[in-house]
Design a protein around this motif. Structure first.
Motif, PDB file in Angstrom:
ATOM      1  N   SER A  68      71.069  27.833  46.198  1.00  0.00           N
ATOM      2  CA  SER A  68      69.877  27.649  47.038  1.00  0.00           C
ATOM      3  C   SER A  68      68.636  27.956  46.212  1.00  0.00           C
ATOM      4  N   THR A  69      67.612  27.172  46.404  1.00  0.00           N
ATOM      5  CA  THR A  69      66.289  27.512  45.865  1.00  0.00           C
ATOM      6  C   THR A  69      65.375  27.925  47.012  1.00  0.00           C
ATOM      7  N   ARG A  70      65.158  27.004  47.971  1.00  0.00           N
ATOM      8  CA  ARG A  70      64.189  27.217  49.030  1.00  0.00           C
ATOM      9  C   ARG A  70      64.610  28.320  50.020  1.00  0.00           C
ATOM     10  N   THR A  71      65.806  28.196  50.586  1.00  0.00           N
ATOM     11  CA  THR A  71      66.181  29.071  51.707  1.00  0.00           C
ATOM     12  C   THR A  71      66.269  30.530  51.275  1.00  0.00           C
ATOM     13  N   ARG A  72      66.925  30.746  50.147  1.00  0.00           N
ATOM     14  CA  ARG A  72      67.108  32.116  49.677  1.00  0.00           C
ATOM     15  C   ARG A  72      65.767  32.778  49.334  1.00  0.00           C
ATOM     16  N   GLU A 147      75.669  23.620  60.380  1.00  0.00           N
ATOM     17  CA  GLU A 147      74.263  23.783  60.798  1.00  0.00           C
ATOM     18  C   GLU A 147      73.461  24.531  59.741  1.00  0.00           C
ATOM     19  N   HIS A 148      72.167  24.311  59.785  1.00  0.00           N
ATOM     20  CA  HIS A 148      71.194  25.030  58.943  1.00  0.00           C
ATOM     21  C   HIS A 148      69.988  25.242  59.868  1.00  0.00           C
ATOM     22  N   PRO A 149      70.112  26.250  60.772  1.00  0.00           N
ATOM     23  CA  PRO A 149      69.137  26.359  61.862  1.00  0.00           C
ATOM     24  C   PRO A 149      67.683  26.453  61.411  1.00  0.00           C
ATOM     25  N   PRO A 275      64.279  17.579  53.408  1.00  0.00           N
ATOM     26  CA  PRO A 275      64.540  19.013  53.382  1.00  0.00           C
ATOM     27  C   PRO A 275      64.580  19.602  51.972  1.00  0.00           C
ATOM     28  N   GLY A 276      64.814  18.798  50.976  1.00  0.00           N
ATOM     29  CA  GLY A 276      64.939  19.305  49.613  1.00  0.00           C
ATOM     30  C   GLY A 276      66.298  19.955  49.394  1.00  0.00           C
ATOM     31  N   PRO A 277      66.815  19.937  48.188  1.00  0.00           N
ATOM     32  CA  PRO A 277      66.170  19.310  47.047  1.00  0.00           C
ATOM     33  C   PRO A 277      66.148  17.787  47.191  1.00  0.00           C
TER      34      PRO A 277
HETATM   35  N1   CP Z   1      66.656  22.781  52.080  1.00  0.00           N
HETATM   36  C1   CP Z   1      67.444  23.746  51.553  1.00  0.00           C
HETATM   37  O1   CP Z   1      68.276  24.355  52.218  1.00  0.00           O
HETATM   38  O2   CP Z   1      67.210  23.974  50.231  1.00  0.00           O
HETATM   39  P1   CP Z   1      68.017  25.018  49.347  1.00  0.00           P
HETATM   40  O3   CP Z   1      69.439  24.511  49.244  1.00  0.00           O
HETATM   41  O4   CP Z   1      67.308  25.025  48.015  1.00  0.00           O
HETATM   42  O5   CP Z   1      67.984  26.348  50.023  1.00  0.00           O
END
Ligand code: CP
Length: 319
Positions: A68-72, A147-149, A275-277
């Motif tokens: 993970s980049t964004r979520t973490r 899911e990814h709430p 949502p990325g990436p």
């Molecule tokens: N959108 C998303 O969950 O990105 P990461 O996998 O980088 O957390």
């Protein structure tokens, strides 16, 4: 900036949850509480740039078993913006390699005085399992393709922010629907708030059975494009696939990538999310990704606001 707990008010009485495990079980009122709280946090923290230490003394643990980049980063920063301490656990280099089970690992982390565990795992249901096994709160940061709430909620916040409302909008989720946890969280949240949802992509990645969830299924992006208010472009998750779902990436891009030509045939104020990436040139071309219709980086900022809101709602009202 001087901020204290009075600036944000108290947790709404209608919010009674200790965990955030999915969007499917959230009511419209609960979704709106999260979105409205996120807006408030954006305002009182100068677009999430400043601290409001209302969770001082609390500790959040990131348990990430997938990259993970964004979520973490976003959960860590959100917790620190609220004054909480954070722990970052990585499966690589941990005692999992010595035979410790996932549950024992989680219980040992919890025993260090953790108030909330934020978990990402490749297995659907992992967050629900931890919520049963641990005494602390649990937030699902992505459980396999389930899911990814917080991603679904930040996507919905980004739509509401740009277009002003959700009810009555037509939102197309385009791409790898089969493997997308983001798709599922978007579907539940958008439908609960009254949007019309279309899932669109190659038939190998979009089953007709999605209609059972009350969404429209489409295979021809060009046919649905003129009706869409929002496109959410989902990455092809090659890492979750055992066989190639289409002959070549080039063919996929020809049929489903959002590019300048398609933009010219879309509604004038169409909103583009991802949502990325993102894979530039696969689901979106660079000019569209970086253009005025795109809210990709706003989504990231809104992710921070949504995660501050969720941490506050879950921890803010209880000692
Ligand atoms: N959108 C998303 O969950 O990105 P990461 O996998 O980088 O957390």
């Amino acid at each position: 900036m001087s901020t204290d707990v009075l600036d944000i008010g108290s947790v709404p009485a209608a919010w009674t949850r200790r965990h955030l495990l999915d969007v499917e079980s959230l009511s419209a009122e609960e979704i709106n509480i999260i979105l409205d709280s996120a807006v408030t946090f954006k305002e009182v923290t100068a677009n999430c740039a400043q601290k409001i230490p209302i969770l001082a003394g609390r500790t959040a643990a990131n348990l990430f078993f997938e990259p993970s980049t964004r979520t973490r980063t976003s959960f860590s920063l959100a917790a620190r913006r609220l004054g909480a301490d954070t722990i970052d656990f990585s499966s690589s280099g941990s005692s999992l390699s010595k035979g410790e089970t996932f549950i024992d690992t989680a219980k040992n982390i919890e025993a260090m005085g953790i108030d909330v565990v934020i978990v990402r795992h490749r297995t659907p249901g992992t967050a629900h399992l931890l919520a049963q096994k641990l005494n602390c709160s649990v937030i699902n940061a992505g459980d396999g393709p389930h899911e990814h709430p917080t991603q679904g909620l930040l996507d919905i916040l980004s739509i509401r922010e740009r277009l002003g409302h959700i009810k009555g909008l037509t939102v197309a989720l385009v791409g790898d629907i089969a493997h997308s946890r983001t798709a599922r969280s978007n579907i539940w949240g958008l439908k609960t708030l009254g949007a019309h949802v279309i899932v669109c992509g190659p038939s190998t990645l979009v089953s007709k059975r999605w209609e059972e969830l009350g969404v429209e299924v489409a295979y021809d992006l060009d046919a649905i494009l003129p009706r869409c208010d929002v496109l959410n472009l989902l990455r092809i998750q090659f890492e979750r696939q055992t066989t190639r779902p289409f002959p070549s990436v080039r063919e996929y891009a020809l049929l489903y990538a959002m590019n300048r030509e398609r933009l010219a045939r879309a509604k004038r104020d169409i909103l583009i999310l991802a949502p990325g990436p993102i894979n530039r040139g696969v689901e979106i071309t660079p000019d569209v990704a970086d253009g005025p219709h795109s809210a990709i980086l706003e989504q990231v900022t809104n992710g921070l606001a949504v995660r501050m809101a969720v941490l506050w709602l879950i921890l803010g009202g209880s000692s």
